[in-house]
Design a protein around this motif. Structure first.
Motif, PDB file in Angstrom:
ATOM      1  N   ASP A   1     -29.845   3.477  26.303  1.00 26.46           N
ATOM      2  CA  ASP A   1     -28.376   2.902  26.475  1.00 26.46           C
ATOM      3  C   ASP A   1     -29.035   1.088  26.164  1.00 26.46           C
ATOM      4  O   ASP A   1     -28.071   0.188  26.501  1.00 26.46           O
ATOM      5  N   GLN A   2     -30.977   0.923  26.609  1.00 29.80           N
ATOM      6  CA  GLN A   2     -30.764  -0.511  26.716  1.00 29.80           C
ATOM      7  C   GLN A   2     -30.473  -0.688  25.748  1.00 29.80           C
ATOM      8  O   GLN A   2     -30.436  -0.021  24.060  1.00 29.80           O
ATOM      9  N   SER A   3     -30.878  -2.180  25.367  1.00 33.07           N
ATOM     10  CA  SER A   3     -30.872  -3.014  24.227  1.00 33.07           C
ATOM     11  C   SER A   3     -31.750  -3.153  23.688  1.00 33.07           C
ATOM     12  O   SER A   3     -32.484  -2.858  24.386  1.00 33.07           O
ATOM     13  N   ILE A   4     -31.739  -3.491  22.085  1.00 32.62           N
ATOM     14  CA  ILE A   4     -32.804  -3.557  21.127  1.00 32.62           C
ATOM     15  C   ILE A   4     -33.601  -4.629  22.208  1.00 32.62           C
ATOM     16  O   ILE A   4     -35.145  -5.072  21.988  1.00 32.62           O
ATOM     17  N   TYR A   5     -33.095  -5.831  22.415  1.00 33.54           N
ATOM     18  CA  TYR A   5     -33.878  -7.189  23.317  1.00 33.54           C
ATOM     19  C   TYR A   5     -33.856  -6.870  24.144  1.00 33.54           C
ATOM     20  O   TYR A   5     -35.315  -7.367  24.474  1.00 33.54           O
TER      21      TYR A   5
END
Length: 155
Positions: free
Chosen positions: A37-41
């Motif tokens: 669930d972490q963002s790519i950024y």
């Protein structure tokens, strides 16, 4: 007159101390890991902060579920620009590689070198009972080769 042959006492073979040669002796265990669930950024920031090119994706029980790399992040950037896609909701789960090849911790580290060449990967996760226990990189194999200095490459 017959020829007599003399064979001296045979010396016992010298026991040579062998250096450690298994993947577990050279793998990294203090890993930067990611969640689906972490963002790519967030991934990009952590890759830059820790000077790494990728990492393992694990669930809440430390089961290996995939890997995410700089290349996956680059594809995200390219797709967003080329297809004019919004990039605010792109997560690791959408970009990670799910089918991950692993290496056994007991494998000879020099056999791991062959696997790196065949697969063209930068790193291999090490799992035990589905749980991530470490990772070996090409750099770890180079370190092992320097440590062994060719003496035990046939072990």
């Amino acid at each position: 007159m017959g020829i007599k042959s003399f064979q001296g006492r045979r010396a016992e073979p010298e026991k040579v101390e062998t250096a450690s040669v298994s993947v577990s002796d050279y793998m990294s265990t203090n890993l930067v890991t990611f969640t689906e669930d972490q963002s790519i950024y967030e991934v990009m920031e952590l890759l830059m902060k820790h000077s790494i090119s990728g990492g393992c994706v694990v669930d809440e029980k430390n089961n290996l579920v995939g890997v995410i790399s700089e290349g996956d992040c680059m594809k995200h950037i390219s797709d967003c620009r080329y297809y004019n896609m919004p990039d605010d909701h792109n997560t690791v789960k959408q970009r990670m590689t799910c089918h991950v090849e692993t290496i056994d911790a007991n494998m000879n580290v020099l056999d791991a070198a062959k696997k790196f060449i065949e697969c063209k990967f930068r790193r291999f996760p090490i799992v035990k009972d589905g749980k991530l226990i470490g990772q070996i990189s090409q750099r770890d194999v180079l370190r092992a080769a320097l440590n062994l200095k060719g003496d035990n490459w046939h072990s």
